[in-house]
Design a protein around this motif. Structure first.
Motif, PDB file in Angstrom:
ATOM      1  N   SER A   9      35.586  27.657  39.277  1.00  0.00           N
ATOM      2  CA  SER A   9      36.962  28.148  39.280  1.00  0.00           C
ATOM      3  C   SER A   9      37.159  29.226  38.227  1.00  0.00           C
ATOM      4  O   SER A   9      37.918  30.178  38.427  1.00  0.00           O
ATOM      5  CB  SER A   9      37.946  27.009  39.102  1.00  0.00           C
ATOM      6  OG  SER A   9      37.800  26.425  37.832  1.00  0.00           O
ATOM      7  N   GLU A  10      36.459  29.148  37.063  1.00  0.00           N
ATOM      8  CA  GLU A  10      36.538  30.202  36.056  1.00  0.00           C
ATOM      9  C   GLU A  10      35.941  31.500  36.581  1.00  0.00           C
ATOM     10  O   GLU A  10      36.489  32.584  36.370  1.00  0.00           O
ATOM     11  CB  GLU A  10      35.820  29.775  34.769  1.00  0.00           C
ATOM     12  CG  GLU A  10      36.608  28.785  33.946  1.00  0.00           C
ATOM     13  CD  GLU A  10      35.848  28.370  32.691  1.00  0.00           C
ATOM     14  OE1 GLU A  10      34.841  29.036  32.340  1.00  0.00           O
ATOM     15  OE2 GLU A  10      36.250  27.382  32.077  1.00  0.00           O
ATOM     16  N   TYR A  13      38.282  32.974  39.061  1.00  0.00           N
ATOM     17  CA  TYR A  13      39.415  33.575  38.358  1.00  0.00           C
ATOM     18  C   TYR A  13      39.023  34.946  37.792  1.00  0.00           C
ATOM     19  O   TYR A  13      39.781  35.912  37.888  1.00  0.00           O
ATOM     20  CB  TYR A  13      39.879  32.632  37.241  1.00  0.00           C
ATOM     21  CG  TYR A  13      41.011  33.206  36.417  1.00  0.00           C
ATOM     22  CD1 TYR A  13      42.301  33.286  36.949  1.00  0.00           C
ATOM     23  CD2 TYR A  13      40.779  33.679  35.126  1.00  0.00           C
ATOM     24  CE1 TYR A  13      43.335  33.815  36.188  1.00  0.00           C
ATOM     25  CE2 TYR A  13      41.801  34.209  34.376  1.00  0.00           C
ATOM     26  CZ  TYR A  13      43.093  34.288  34.904  1.00  0.00           C
ATOM     27  OH  TYR A  13      44.104  34.821  34.156  1.00  0.00           O
ATOM     28  N   GLN A  14      37.827  35.074  37.238  1.00  0.00           N
ATOM     29  CA  GLN A  14      37.358  36.352  36.698  1.00  0.00           C
ATOM     30  C   GLN A  14      37.188  37.390  37.815  1.00  0.00           C
ATOM     31  O   GLN A  14      37.526  38.558  37.647  1.00  0.00           O
ATOM     32  CB  GLN A  14      36.039  36.169  35.937  1.00  0.00           C
ATOM     33  CG  GLN A  14      36.203  35.449  34.615  1.00  0.00           C
ATOM     34  CD  GLN A  14      34.862  35.184  33.936  1.00  0.00           C
ATOM     35  OE1 GLN A  14      33.811  35.384  34.528  1.00  0.00           O
ATOM     36  NE2 GLN A  14      34.928  34.717  32.691  1.00  0.00           N
ATOM     37  N   ILE A  16      38.863  37.451  40.639  1.00  0.00           N
ATOM     38  CA  ILE A  16      40.213  37.836  41.081  1.00  0.00           C
ATOM     39  C   ILE A  16      40.830  38.807  40.089  1.00  0.00           C
ATOM     40  O   ILE A  16      41.455  39.795  40.470  1.00  0.00           O
ATOM     41  CB  ILE A  16      41.096  36.586  41.295  1.00  0.00           C
ATOM     42  CG1 ILE A  16      40.590  35.798  42.496  1.00  0.00           C
ATOM     43  CG2 ILE A  16      42.544  36.973  41.480  1.00  0.00           C
ATOM     44  CD1 ILE A  16      41.259  34.458  42.699  1.00  0.00           C
ATOM     45  N   GLU A  17      40.646  38.544  38.805  1.00  0.00           N
ATOM     46  CA  GLU A  17      41.167  39.457  37.782  1.00  0.00           C
ATOM     47  C   GLU A  17      40.563  40.851  37.943  1.00  0.00           C
ATOM     48  O   GLU A  17      41.242  41.861  37.837  1.00  0.00           O
ATOM     49  CB  GLU A  17      40.841  38.928  36.376  1.00  0.00           C
ATOM     50  CG  GLU A  17      41.916  38.112  35.770  1.00  0.00           C
ATOM     51  CD  GLU A  17      41.565  37.756  34.319  1.00  0.00           C
ATOM     52  OE1 GLU A  17      40.487  38.145  33.809  1.00  0.00           O
ATOM     53  OE2 GLU A  17      42.382  37.084  33.699  1.00  0.00           O
TER      54      GLU A  17
END
Length: 187
Positions: A9-10, A13-14, A16-17
């Protein structure tokens, strides 16, 4: 397993950022627009590779190229000459450009009637005196020929001695003697 989910998930998230950055979105959009061209380029490269494989697999074609290459005398001297010629190409190109400029200039001059007339008149001023001297020389030779053929004279030793005293004969003999002396010095 929970740690693995947190790690995924991290990472998600990276990603997506990163995708939310405007420059990344713009780059991705341009890449997607160029994909058809990239695909065509890859297909063209594949076609070239397939053609190369087919040529290398064809024995007749290989034999023909080997025969073609073996009939030419391509040795180290030939390769050296080709390399030297290639090295001199920039200078040859400059010379050719200059020749083209000269040819263009001469063509322009020859096509311009006013310039050709002006040049012809100027040359005529230089050439006319020589033409006149040539005409006078030809007239003199004709007069000498007519007189020699018209009234032949009996020439004896006394006539020759009398001629030797003439200043024009002396001057001519002096030229002959000088020419003989110079020829003797050169040899």
């Amino acid at each position: 397993m929970a740690n693995a989910m947190v790690s995924v998930s991290e990472e998600l998230y990276q990603i997506i950022e990163t995708l939310e950055k405007p420059e990344v979105r713009h780059s991705l959009q341009r890449l997607l627009e160029k994909l058809p061209n990239v695909e065509q380029t890859i297909e063209s490269a594949e076609n070239v590779v397939d053609f190369g494989k087919a040529v290398l697999a064809d024995g007749k074609t290989i034999d023909r190229y080997e025969h073609f290459a073996s009939t030419y005398n391509v040795g180290s001297e030939t390769i050296t000459a080709i390399v030297q010629l290639i090295e001199k190409l920039p200078k040859l190109v400059q010379i050719i450009h200059r020749l083209e400029d000269i040819i263009d200039f001469v063509t322009a001059v020859l096509q311009d009637k006013q310039t050709t007339e002006y040049t012809a008149n100027n040359l005529k001023g230089y050439i006319d005196p020589y033409v006149e001297k040539g005409k006078m020389g030809m007239e003199f030779l004709k007069m000498v020929q007519q007189r020699a053929e018209g009234s032949p004279q009996h020439i004896n030793v006394f006539s020759i001695i009398k001629w030797m005293k003439d200043p024009s004969v002396q001057r001519s003999l002096n030229y002959v003697q000088s020419a003989l002396d110079i020829l003797k010095e050169k040899n």
